[in-house]
Design an enzyme around this catalytic site. Sequence first.
Site, PDB file in Angstrom:
ATOM      1  N   ASN A   7       0.878  -1.165   0.000  1.00 11.26           N
ATOM      2  CA  ASN A   7       0.000   0.000   0.000  1.00 11.26           C
ATOM      3  C   ASN A   7       0.922   1.224   0.000  1.00 11.26           C
ATOM      4  O   ASN A   7       1.491   1.586   1.023  1.00 11.26           O
ATOM      5  CB  ASN A   7      -0.871  -0.041   1.260  1.00 11.26           C
ATOM      6  CG  ASN A   7      -1.834   1.122   1.332  1.00 11.26           C
ATOM      7  OD1 ASN A   7      -1.788   2.041   0.498  1.00 11.26           O
ATOM      8  ND2 ASN A   7      -2.693   1.109   2.329  1.00 11.26           N
ATOM      9  N   LYS A  14       3.228   0.794   3.215  1.00 10.01           N
ATOM     10  CA  LYS A  14       2.922  -0.250   4.197  1.00 10.01           C
ATOM     11  C   LYS A  14       2.971  -1.590   3.467  1.00 10.01           C
ATOM     12  O   LYS A  14       2.577  -1.658   2.294  1.00 10.01           O
ATOM     13  CB  LYS A  14       1.508  -0.047   4.763  1.00 10.01           C
ATOM     14  CG  LYS A  14       1.393   1.149   5.664  1.00 10.01           C
ATOM     15  CD  LYS A  14       0.015   1.163   6.336  1.00 10.01           C
ATOM     16  CE  LYS A  14      -0.356   2.573   6.719  1.00 10.01           C
ATOM     17  NZ  LYS A  14      -1.749   2.904   6.586  1.00 10.01           N
ATOM     18  N   ARG A  91      -2.481  -2.104  -3.553  1.00  7.74           N
ATOM     19  CA  ARG A  91      -3.694  -1.322  -3.331  1.00  7.74           C
ATOM     20  C   ARG A  91      -3.620  -0.102  -4.235  1.00  7.74           C
ATOM     21  O   ARG A  91      -2.643   0.647  -4.204  1.00  7.74           O
ATOM     22  CB  ARG A  91      -3.757  -0.875  -1.884  1.00  7.74           C
ATOM     23  CG  ARG A  91      -4.961   0.009  -1.662  1.00  7.74           C
ATOM     24  CD  ARG A  91      -4.876   0.734  -0.374  1.00  7.74           C
ATOM     25  NE  ARG A  91      -6.068   1.553  -0.215  1.00  7.74           N
ATOM     26  CZ  ARG A  91      -6.169   2.563   0.616  1.00  7.74           C
ATOM     27  NH1 ARG A  91      -5.147   2.886   1.369  1.00  7.74           N
ATOM     28  NH2 ARG A  91      -7.265   3.248   0.713  1.00  7.74           N
ATOM     29  N   HIS A 180     -12.673   2.908  -0.019  1.00  5.10           N
ATOM     30  CA  HIS A 180     -12.685   1.843   0.998  1.00  5.10           C
ATOM     31  C   HIS A 180     -13.393   0.590   0.476  1.00  5.10           C
ATOM     32  O   HIS A 180     -13.900  -0.216   1.255  1.00  5.10           O
ATOM     33  CB  HIS A 180     -13.447   2.260   2.280  1.00  5.10           C
ATOM     34  CG  HIS A 180     -12.831   3.372   3.051  1.00  5.10           C
ATOM     35  ND1 HIS A 180     -13.588   4.385   3.592  1.00  5.10           N
ATOM     36  CD2 HIS A 180     -11.561   3.613   3.424  1.00  5.10           C
ATOM     37  CE1 HIS A 180     -12.805   5.226   4.246  1.00  5.10           C
ATOM     38  NE2 HIS A 180     -11.561   4.783   4.164  1.00  5.10           N
ATOM     39  N   GLY A 210     -13.183   5.024  10.346  1.00  5.05           N
ATOM     40  CA  GLY A 210     -11.783   5.148  10.766  1.00  5.05           C
ATOM     41  C   GLY A 210     -11.431   6.618  10.727  1.00  5.05           C
ATOM     42  O   GLY A 210     -12.299   7.476  10.906  1.00  5.05           O
ATOM     43  N   ASN A 211     -10.174   6.903  10.457  1.00  2.66           N
ATOM     44  CA  ASN A 211      -9.776   8.280  10.236  1.00  2.66           C
ATOM     45  C   ASN A 211     -10.511   8.834   9.028  1.00  2.66           C
ATOM     46  O   ASN A 211     -11.075   9.915   9.056  1.00  2.66           O
ATOM     47  CB  ASN A 211      -8.281   8.306   9.964  1.00  2.66           C
ATOM     48  CG  ASN A 211      -7.593   9.258  10.862  1.00  2.66           C
ATOM     49  OD1 ASN A 211      -8.178  10.271  11.262  1.00  2.66           O
ATOM     50  ND2 ASN A 211      -6.371   8.952  11.186  1.00  2.66           N
ATOM     51  N   ARG A 241     -11.594  15.525   7.763  1.00  2.00           N
ATOM     52  CA  ARG A 241     -12.357  15.929   6.565  1.00  2.00           C
ATOM     53  C   ARG A 241     -13.794  16.267   6.941  1.00  2.00           C
ATOM     54  O   ARG A 241     -14.391  15.603   7.785  1.00  2.00           O
ATOM     55  CB  ARG A 241     -12.371  14.779   5.550  1.00  2.00           C
ATOM     56  CG  ARG A 241     -11.084  14.639   4.794  1.00  2.00           C
ATOM     57  CD  ARG A 241     -11.092  13.403   3.907  1.00  2.00           C
ATOM     58  NE  ARG A 241     -10.084  12.463   4.334  1.00  2.00           N
ATOM     59  CZ  ARG A 241     -10.050  11.180   3.978  1.00  2.00           C
ATOM     60  NH1 ARG A 241     -10.968  10.685   3.172  1.00  2.00           N
ATOM     61  NH2 ARG A 241      -9.086  10.393   4.412  1.00  2.00           N
ATOM     62  N   ASP A 284      -8.569  12.146  17.121  1.00  3.44           N
ATOM     63  CA  ASP A 284      -8.584  10.778  17.625  1.00  3.44           C
ATOM     64  C   ASP A 284      -9.738  10.593  18.611  1.00  3.44           C
ATOM     65  O   ASP A 284      -9.859  11.340  19.589  1.00  3.44           O
ATOM     66  CB  ASP A 284      -7.242  10.473  18.307  1.00  3.44           C
ATOM     67  CG  ASP A 284      -7.084   8.989  18.575  1.00  3.44           C
ATOM     68  OD1 ASP A 284      -8.004   8.387  19.181  1.00  3.44           O
ATOM     69  OD2 ASP A 284      -6.051   8.431  18.184  1.00  3.44           O
ATOM     70  N   ARG A 286     -10.230   8.503  20.851  1.00  6.00           N
ATOM     71  CA  ARG A 286      -9.894   8.201  22.252  1.00  6.00           C
ATOM     72  C   ARG A 286      -9.857   9.496  23.068  1.00  6.00           C
ATOM     73  O   ARG A 286     -10.363   9.549  24.190  1.00  6.00           O
ATOM     74  CB  ARG A 286      -8.562   7.468  22.339  1.00  6.00           C
ATOM     75  CG  ARG A 286      -8.702   6.011  21.930  1.00  6.00           C
ATOM     76  CD  ARG A 286      -7.397   5.393  21.603  1.00  6.00           C
ATOM     77  NE  ARG A 286      -6.927   5.847  20.289  1.00  6.00           N
ATOM     78  CZ  ARG A 286      -6.095   5.170  19.518  1.00  6.00           C
ATOM     79  NH1 ARG A 286      -5.597   4.029  19.930  1.00  6.00           N
ATOM     80  NH2 ARG A 286      -5.733   5.632  18.342  1.00  6.00           N
ATOM     81  N   GLU A 385      -8.127  -5.293   5.184  1.00  5.72           N
ATOM     82  CA  GLU A 385      -7.967  -4.962   3.769  1.00  5.72           C
ATOM     83  C   GLU A 385      -6.799  -5.720   3.145  1.00  5.72           C
ATOM     84  O   GLU A 385      -6.859  -6.123   1.991  1.00  5.72           O
ATOM     85  CB  GLU A 385      -7.780  -3.444   3.601  1.00  5.72           C
ATOM     86  CG  GLU A 385      -9.098  -2.700   3.814  1.00  5.72           C
ATOM     87  CD  GLU A 385      -8.932  -1.206   4.050  1.00  5.72           C
ATOM     88  OE1 GLU A 385      -8.498  -0.833   5.155  1.00  5.72           O
ATOM     89  OE2 GLU A 385      -9.241  -0.430   3.148  1.00  5.72           O
TER      90      GLU A 385
END
Length: 398
Positions: A7, A14, A91, A180, A210-211, A241, A284, A286, A385
């Site tokens: 990716n 990654k 990807r 996605h 997710g983000n 975003r 985030d 959290r 993924e």
Amino acid sequence: MNILVINCGSSSLKFQLIDAETEKQIAKGLCERIGIEGSRLVYQPAGGEKEETVTPMPDHTKAIELVLNALTNEKTGVVKSLDEIGAVGHRIVHGGEKFASSTIITDEVIEAIKACNDLAPLHNPANLIGIDACKKLMPTTPMVGVFDTAFHQTMPKEAYLYGLPYEYYEKYQVRRYGFHGTSHSYVSKRAAELLGKKYEDLKIIVCHLGNGASISAVKDGKCVDTSMGLTPLEGLIMGTRSGDIDPAIIEFLAHKEKKSIDEIMTVLNKKSGVLGLSDNLSSDFRDLEKSYNAGEDRGLRTIQTFAYRVAKYIGAYTAAMNGVDVICFTAGVGENSPLVRNLACERLGYLGIALDQEKNNKRGEELEVSTPDSKVKVLVVPTNEELAIARETAALVK
Ligand code: ADP
């Protein structure tokens, strides 16, 4: 067969090496700051220690060379030679209208991906650099492209057209594409498996939170609508975003703040979402949940607004499919935030949805979180993924 999943971003890469037969991850890692000072490789064989090496990576070819060296290293490597890597799965973010499924990468395919660069100027060129680097270093290894947009290509016209002059669709292919897709496909299929039902008989809503965040409606095994659009800016409120806004806000703010369109777009992409809504507290969840639990207005308004938009899309997609059997939550927030799942689902009582609070309080597990008599099943399905890319790659190469 071992599949190397790549990716590739503009300055990062990654990777995971996956055994396609057992579906086990053999090693994973990432390269950061490619082409920037201070680049580093993080490498971790399954069950082994994480290794971090700070070393120059002037370009992606060097980064991939270092990844291949790490995988074949005598001491900490996981394969003896590159011959043990049967294929590479890449990807790719945007396949436009050209790619409705994954494909073996040929010179023609590379040209077709290049033709989509305009639609994803930050992502596709980076994906192509990754393909080029692998081609140089492993010239005989087959490669497969797996597109973020492909799963959504089954959307009907009424779902993908915007209310704009039709000539913009004809001239520039301005339409909804969605992203996605690999995750929406993996999670919706897995949901059917978990329920022991036929994929082709279900109406499924997947909330990938997710983000980046998007929702899709999957009817009878096909995507019929999704919340991201021409670009990944549309739809839900995300980490940074904005998601859906009145398009007139762009001109209004440009005028008031004396900013260019480019500057406003940077605000919408990087400074908005839950980060902006929380007055820069955090992107985030959290941190946001701590603030919510402390009863602070910025935590409360941010998470409530985020969850409200999720519930609104679930309502819309129930209408799009004339019903819903299953709602799945996935990705960082979807898998780990009982609070967000609760706030979204408590608005959906009219659909006969009820959560089992004890089950919903678990995090990050594959789990049915609705009560046995809930009319619609609610599942948490951790996304994977990389595994989905490895499966697609193995299937095509065989
Ligand atoms: P992406 O792949 O789009 O970068 P992820 O799917 O990894 O994003 O999601 C990242 C987000 O998940 C984090 O920003 C955070 O908000 C959220 N997250 C991760 N763990 C938790 C947790 N334990 N509780 C709440 N939110 C979490």
